[in-house]
Design an enzyme around this catalytic site. Structure first.
Site, PDB file in Angstrom:
ATOM      1  N   HIS A 195       0.898  -1.153  -0.012  1.00 57.02           N
ATOM      2  CA  HIS A 195       0.068  -0.120   0.094  1.00 57.02           C
ATOM      3  C   HIS A 195       0.883   1.279   0.057  1.00 57.02           C
ATOM      4  O   HIS A 195       0.603   2.203  -0.796  1.00 57.02           O
ATOM      5  CB  HIS A 195      -0.816  -0.072   1.140  1.00 57.02           C
ATOM      6  CG  HIS A 195      -1.665   1.295   1.342  1.00 57.02           C
ATOM      7  ND1 HIS A 195      -3.026   1.545   0.880  1.00 57.02           N
ATOM      8  CD2 HIS A 195      -1.346   2.455   1.796  1.00 57.02           C
ATOM      9  CE1 HIS A 195      -3.423   2.627   1.201  1.00 57.02           C
ATOM     10  NE2 HIS A 195      -2.383   3.246   1.829  1.00 57.02           N
ATOM     11  N   GLU A 196       1.827   1.241   0.858  1.00 60.40           N
ATOM     12  CA  GLU A 196       2.653   2.458   0.972  1.00 60.40           C
ATOM     13  C   GLU A 196       3.493   2.639  -0.163  1.00 60.40           C
ATOM     14  O   GLU A 196       3.713   3.869  -0.586  1.00 60.40           O
ATOM     15  CB  GLU A 196       3.333   2.433   2.159  1.00 60.40           C
ATOM     16  CG  GLU A 196       2.571   2.624   3.566  1.00 60.40           C
ATOM     17  CD  GLU A 196       1.457   3.758   3.731  1.00 60.40           C
ATOM     18  OE1 GLU A 196       1.990   4.785   3.230  1.00 60.40           O
ATOM     19  OE2 GLU A 196       0.562   3.712   4.349  1.00 60.40           O
TER      20      GLU A 196
ATOM     21  N   HIS B 228       1.903   4.639  -2.766  1.00 64.71           N
ATOM     22  CA  HIS B 228       1.793   6.136  -2.750  1.00 64.71           C
ATOM     23  C   HIS B 228       3.251   6.605  -3.075  1.00 64.71           C
ATOM     24  O   HIS B 228       3.617   7.802  -3.934  1.00 64.71           O
ATOM     25  CB  HIS B 228       1.999   6.646  -1.172  1.00 64.71           C
ATOM     26  CG  HIS B 228       0.538   6.470  -0.697  1.00 64.71           C
ATOM     27  ND1 HIS B 228      -0.638   7.196  -0.839  1.00 64.71           N
ATOM     28  CD2 HIS B 228       0.024   5.907   0.523  1.00 64.71           C
ATOM     29  CE1 HIS B 228      -1.679   6.863  -0.266  1.00 64.71           C
ATOM     30  NE2 HIS B 228      -1.297   6.302   0.594  1.00 64.71           N
TER      31      HIS B 228
ATOM     32  N   HIS C 290       3.521   6.969  -6.633  1.00 65.18           N
ATOM     33  CA  HIS C 290       2.698   8.045  -7.336  1.00 65.18           C
ATOM     34  C   HIS C 290       3.681   9.374  -7.025  1.00 65.18           C
ATOM     35  O   HIS C 290       3.669  10.534  -7.787  1.00 65.18           O
ATOM     36  CB  HIS C 290       1.389   8.285  -6.258  1.00 65.18           C
ATOM     37  CG  HIS C 290       0.323   9.226  -6.769  1.00 65.18           C
ATOM     38  ND1 HIS C 290      -0.854   9.238  -6.337  1.00 65.18           N
ATOM     39  CD2 HIS C 290       0.161   9.746  -8.074  1.00 65.18           C
ATOM     40  CE1 HIS C 290      -1.689  10.120  -6.802  1.00 65.18           C
ATOM     41  NE2 HIS C 290      -1.021  10.441  -7.870  1.00 65.18           N
TER      42      HIS C 290
END
Ligand SMILES: [Zn+2]
Length: 660
Positions: free
Chosen positions: A445-446, A449, A452
């Site tokens: 998940h992290e 980011h 991104h």
């Protein structure tokens, strides 16, 4: 003070902050110099005798405040990940000053008057210009002098309250820890877990910043579970009053700015846009989720042989998982070794999808010996950026997991991205770090980011990388979670740490089957926190709350989510997401996770419809969505990626909430 490392740009690769040179005494002078410099730069923009243009005003603002920016980035990184007493003292001193500083720019009428005169034909410039205009209006640039004065006071008080709230919480994680003298009461924990919490002959279970401590699933002693749960939910009781005060002040601020509530103010510049839109979505979820959780509770009480209490839930959920699916989460741990998860899982998936390559830079350092630095390259070998990884929990780190940017990608500034991920994995006293599946999922998940930020390809720092609406920012990271269980990725990283054997196929099958179990709990826990956040921020100006705990109960009741066995993931007293007003504050924004998940579920479907883990798919996601950051309307970017508007059905299906 000529040797203050914040006064000059970093000379390290990619502008990595020179952590080794930074001493605590550098911060305050750097903040002072940074604010003075930026105010001078703003004055020069305003006093420029030429007619206002995009270049001489907006671009100039984008370039301004570099010393301050460098200082804030390093300081906020440390204050989240390694907040010593010195850092906390500085934070208390500087937070109100930074709020005043931001206000003195955003409430500046001459500057705002200049911005209003600018026009441009360039789409990216026009988008940023509108963003600035909205930022100024939302900060109060249109208000009378008197109202601006009151706004400044409100902002300052809110900043002080939120600093105190956060600091109370950090202190409570150890001050309210469960101390156990008799090791027998820790039955169920592994030997290494017990060893890791031993302190001078006692055993100290520090609190995690959410309602259910992970060891509640393992502790066999019911009384120990109860004590731990009650310490956890009752921590930092002084924060109840602070929270109520903050909610009232936020309502007053929203009214000054022309909104009926802080929630209405908060969603106006999000993709949701209105409170009705958020409430409509939540309304579709609450009923089916609570019904699901009630069914699960019945199964748990049956397994226990008595009506369970909230502190029994995780423990019996594990037992039912074992009985019904013949699956024990602990059986997987030996296959999830941290370094392997990172390199052969997280990095490997990114390599397959986007062609990127990672190389550890032992010559570069973070702020703590446990921080690792990796250089990231494109498939053709050209440099992309740096990725820092700080996996371990420590008493000076706040709870949870997160990504932050140390350097924003920007063509205007000529900068490449430097991003980092923080996790809160318990460091074993010795031997390899073995993760739970949840921790593996969080790592993916992290890193979503992080991608991104790393793939950002925009001109202006204001819209770089993850600078997108808050109810959109979780979406790319949630999509990246899909690769944690993608068969070829899982096969690549899930290997026994001693034998190197792949994880047995039947164990994985069982894990997949068991994944659907406890979804009712997870959804209710989340929705309860969301509706709590929402209720606090729907207060109208002038409304005050005397008894915050009573308010909390009434809010859950009113929203149909009061289920005594599943409390909110965060209660008011430790809901740091929403009572922290700095960057990343989620006030009236905790709904964002499920709002983003609508887009996530649609996107997972898209990947599956198009052949899954393939470079072409990764490149499409990257070019339409990840690379544009906040430089255009993100919902337009979503439509470019998906080819249609998002629908809620894929999410309902995934969460088992489709009403038959
Ligand atoms: Zn996230």
């Amino acid at each position: 003070m000529t040797d203050n490392p914040f006064f000059t740009p970093s000379e390290l690769p990619y502008g990595l902050p020179p952590f080794a040179l930074v001493k605590e005494e550098h911060y305050l002078p750097a903040f002072e110099r940074g604010m003075t410099d930026q105010l001078r730069e703003v004055r020069e923009i305003i006093e420029n005798p030429e007619a206002p243009t995009f270049a001489n005003t907006i671009e100039a603002l984008e370039r301004s405040g570099r010393v301050l920016h460098r200082t804030v980035v390093v300081f906020s990184t440390l204050s989240a990940s390694d907040a010593t007493d010195g850092i906390r003292d500085i934070e208390t001193q500087i937070s109100p000053r930074l709020t005043q500083h931001a206000d003195s720019i955003r409430l500046n009428r001459s500057l705002y008057a200049r911005i209003k005169q600018i026009t441009t034909d360039d789409a990216e410039e026009a988008w940023l210009l509108e963003k600035y205009r909205v930022d100024f209006v939302r900060s109060g640039a249109d208000l009378s002098e008197a109202d601006q004065g009151r706004l400044r006071e409100l902002n300052e008080e809110l900043t002080k309250l939120s600093t105190t709230f956060t600091q109370n919480l950090l202190a409570a994680s150890t001050d309210s820890a469960l101390v156990v003298e008799d090791v027998k009461l820790l039955d169920g924990l592994s030997e290494s877990a017990i060893k890791a919490i031993e302190k001078d002959g006692s055993y100290v279970l520090a609190l995690f910043n959410h309602t259910n401590h992970p060891v509640l699933a393992e502790l066999t002693d019911r009384e120990t579970r109860r004590r731990l749960y009650e310490l956890s939910t009752g921590r930092a009781p002084e924060n109840f009053e602070l929270a109520a005060r903050m909610a009232t002040l936020r309502a007053e601020r929203a009214a000054l700015l022309g909104y009926p509530s802080h929630a209405a103010y908060s969603v106006a510049d999000q993709t949701a846009k209105t409170t009705e839109a958020v409430e409509e979505m939540l309304g579709k979820l609450v009923g089916p989720a609570v019904a699901n959780a009630r069914r699960e509770a019945e199964a748990l009480s049956e397994e226990a042989g008595f009506p369970i209490e909230p502190w029994d839930w995780s423990f019996y959920a594990e037992r039912v998982r074992k009985a019904r699916y013949d699956f024990d989460g602990a059986d997987l741990r030996p296959y999830f070794e941290l370094d392997r998860v990172l390199r052969d899982g997280v990095f490997h998936a990114a390599g397959e999808l986007y062609g990127v390559v990672f190389s550890e830079r032992d010559d570069l350092a973070g702020y703590h010996p446990d921080v690792r630095v990796f250089e990231v390259f494109e498939a053709d070998g050209s440099p992309l950026g740096l990725f820092l990884f700080d996996p371990y929990a420590r008493p000076t780190k706040r709870g949870g997991a997160w990504m932050n940017a140390l350097v924003d990608q920007s063509h205007l500034l000529g900068t490449r991205p430097v991003v980092m991920n923080n996790l809160n994995i318990t460091k074993p006293a010795e031997g390899p770090t073995l993760l739970t599946f949840d921790e593996v999922n969080t790592a993916f998940h992290e890193f979503g980011h992080a991608l991104h930020g790393l793939f950002s390809d925009v001109r202006f720092p204001r819209v770089s990388g993850t600078a997108v609406p808050r109810d959109f920012v979780e979406y790319p990271s949630q999509v990246n979670e899909m690769w944690a269980t993608w068969p070829s990725i899982l096969a690549n990283f899930a290997r026994h740490h001693e034998t190197g054997e792949p994880v047995p196929a039947e164990l994985l099958e069982k894990m997949r089957a068991a994944e659907k179990f406890n979804q009712g709990f997870a959804t209710v826990e989340y929705l309860a926190a969301t509706l709590l956040d929402w209720s606090w921020h729907k207060l109208a100006a002038g409304e005050t709350v005397e008894d915050a705990e009573a308010f909390e109960n009434a809010a859950l009741e009113r929203n149909g989510i009061a289920f005594e066995l599943v409390r909110p993931r965060y209660r008011t007293n430790y809901f740091a997401h929403i009572f922290f007003s700095g960057v990343g504050g989620y006030s009236a924004g905790y709904y964002s996770y499920i709002w983003s998940e609508v887009l996530d579920a649609e996107s997972v479907d898209w990947f599956k419809e198009n052949g899954g883990l393939e470079r072409g798919n990764g490149d499409h996601f990257r070019s339409t969505l990840l690379s544009v950051g906040g430089s255009r309307d993100v919902m337009d970017a979503f439509r470019d990626f998906r080819g249609s508007d998002p629908r809620i059905e894929p999410l309902l299906k995934r969460r088992g909430l489709l009403v038959p």
